[in-house]
Design a protein around this motif. Structure first.
Motif, mmCIF file in Angstrom:
data_model
loop_
_atom_site.group_PDB
_atom_site.id
_atom_site.type_symbol
_atom_site.label_atom_id
_atom_site.label_comp_id
_atom_site.label_asym_id
_atom_site.label_seq_id
_atom_site.Cartn_x
_atom_site.Cartn_y
_atom_site.Cartn_z
ATOM 1 N N LYS A 40 0.820 -1.212 0.000
ATOM 2 C CA LYS A 40 0.000 0.000 0.000
ATOM 3 C C LYS A 40 0.858 1.268 0.000
ATOM 4 C CE LYS A 40 -3.435 2.320 2.833
ATOM 5 N NZ LYS A 40 -4.120 2.306 4.104
ATOM 6 N N ASP A 41 1.993 1.245 0.699
ATOM 7 C CA ASP A 41 2.821 2.450 0.788
ATOM 8 C C ASP A 41 3.514 2.811 -0.531
ATOM 9 O OD1 ASP A 41 4.441 0.206 1.063
ATOM 10 O OD2 ASP A 41 5.760 1.108 2.561
ATOM 11 N N LEU A 42 3.485 1.927 -1.528
ATOM 12 C CA LEU A 42 4.057 2.245 -2.843
ATOM 13 C C LEU A 42 3.067 2.927 -3.775
ATOM 14 C CD1 LEU A 42 6.127 -0.948 -3.765
ATOM 15 C CD2 LEU A 42 6.993 1.305 -3.137
ATOM 16 N N THR A 43 1.780 2.946 -3.411
ATOM 17 C CA THR A 43 0.775 3.462 -4.335
ATOM 18 C C THR A 43 0.967 4.939 -4.647
ATOM 19 O OG1 THR A 43 -0.805 3.848 -2.541
ATOM 20 C CG2 THR A 43 -0.957 1.747 -3.705
ATOM 21 N N ASP A 44 1.262 5.766 -3.648
ATOM 22 C CA ASP A 44 1.452 7.200 -3.902
ATOM 23 C C ASP A 44 2.629 7.447 -4.830
ATOM 24 O OD1 ASP A 44 -0.712 7.825 -2.313
ATOM 25 O OD2 ASP A 44 0.489 8.248 -0.522
ATOM 26 N N ILE A 45 3.714 6.704 -4.632
ATOM 27 C CA ILE A 45 4.903 6.847 -5.478
ATOM 28 C C ILE A 45 4.572 6.488 -6.921
ATOM 29 C CG2 ILE A 45 7.222 5.926 -5.926
ATOM 30 C CD1 ILE A 45 7.368 5.472 -2.800
ATOM 31 N N ARG A 46 3.882 5.366 -7.101
ATOM 32 C CA ARG A 46 3.523 4.929 -8.457
ATOM 33 C C ARG A 46 2.515 5.876 -9.102
ATOM 34 N NH1 ARG A 46 3.797 -1.453 -9.561
ATOM 35 N NH2 ARG A 46 5.881 -1.766 -8.721
ATOM 36 N N GLU A 47 1.534 6.335 -8.327
ATOM 37 C CA GLU A 47 0.560 7.270 -8.889
ATOM 38 C C GLU A 47 1.248 8.515 -9.423
ATOM 39 O OE1 GLU A 47 -2.876 8.311 -6.528
ATOM 40 O OE2 GLU A 47 -3.184 6.220 -5.954
ATOM 41 N N LYS A 48 2.191 9.050 -8.670
ATOM 42 C CA LYS A 48 2.932 10.250 -9.099
ATOM 43 C C LYS A 48 3.707 9.956 -10.378
ATOM 44 C CE LYS A 48 5.063 14.301 -8.383
ATOM 45 N NZ LYS A 48 5.050 14.954 -9.671
ATOM 46 N N ARG A 49 4.385 8.801 -10.429
ATOM 47 C CA ARG A 49 5.145 8.421 -11.624
ATOM 48 C C ARG A 49 4.229 8.294 -12.843
ATOM 49 N NH1 ARG A 49 7.360 2.708 -11.573
ATOM 50 N NH2 ARG A 49 8.108 3.360 -9.554
ATOM 51 N N TYR A 50 3.087 7.628 -12.667
ATOM 52 C CA TYR A 50 2.155 7.440 -13.782
ATOM 53 C C TYR A 50 1.586 8.777 -14.244
ATOM 54 C CZ TYR A 50 2.307 2.473 -12.498
ATOM 55 O OH TYR A 50 2.708 1.182 -12.216
ATOM 56 N N GLU A 51 1.273 9.673 -13.306
ATOM 57 C CA GLU A 51 0.776 10.998 -13.672
ATOM 58 C C GLU A 51 1.830 11.768 -14.457
ATOM 59 O OE1 GLU A 51 -0.467 12.742 -9.972
ATOM 60 O OE2 GLU A 51 -2.346 11.618 -9.946
ATOM 61 N N ASP A 52 3.092 11.693 -14.022
ATOM 62 C CA ASP A 52 4.189 12.360 -14.736
ATOM 63 C C ASP A 52 4.351 11.810 -16.151
ATOM 64 O OD1 ASP A 52 4.636 13.892 -12.487
ATOM 65 O OD2 ASP A 52 6.418 12.777 -11.837
#
Length: 174
Positions: free
Chosen positions: A71-83
């Protein structure tokens, strides 16, 4: 073991009820899911998944597949995907894990949100492993677009508009 009624044999004078466990239904669905769905342009948003044949209420349709991440990786991945200007396809599996279908997911990721859905999602335990399964919550006719309520957490500062067009549309997905 949980038992679910999945169909009635009503073609003869000796009608029988057929009852299968969720694990039996899951194995059957894994073999037949390609016959249940077809990917096409959505009336709601982008691509969507449509019923390739008539589907019965409570029928397992397809599994939501993806990479299992903490779960703690979701914010990191969301930011990467948005970028990267990518769509984000994540589904919470439990309190600690998320299925990330963005880069390596199955076709269920294309099922759109609706405020008046024809499907529901359920976490099903099969052989001590959790699976996210999409079920029909009513009879679905061939050619009908599949949808479920994403049940996003409410966010006042980052509202996501809903495009479902249902008569009871809440106007926002979160």
């Amino acid at each position: 073991m949980v038992q679910t009624l999945i169909g009635l044999e009503t073609t003869g004078p000796y009608s029988k009820n057929f009852v299968q466990s969720k694990s039996s239904q899951y194995r059957k669905m894994k073999q037949e899911w390609r016959q249940n769905v077809v990917l096409a342009r959505s009336k709601i948003q982008g691509l969507g998944l449509y019923a390739a044949r008539d589907l019965e209420k409570h029928q397992m349709i397809i599994e939501y597949l993806g990479e299992v991440i903490r779960k703690d990786l979701t914010d990191i991945r969301e930011k990467r995907y948005e970028d990267q200007n990518r769509g984000i396809y994540m589904f919470r599996l439990d309190d600690d894990r998320v299925l990330d279908a963005t880069m390596c997911g199955g076709m269920a990721r294309y099922i759109n949100h609706s405020c008046d859905p024809n499907c529901v999602t359920e976490t099903v335990d099969v052989d001590r492993d959790n699976h996210i399964i999409i079920f029909a919550n009513r009879r679905i006719s061939r050619g009908e677009e599949l949808s479920y309520d994403y049940k996003f957490d409410f966010e006042d500062d980052n509202r996501i508009p809903c495009n479902c067009g249902a008569s009871n549309c809440r106007k926002w997905m979160n």
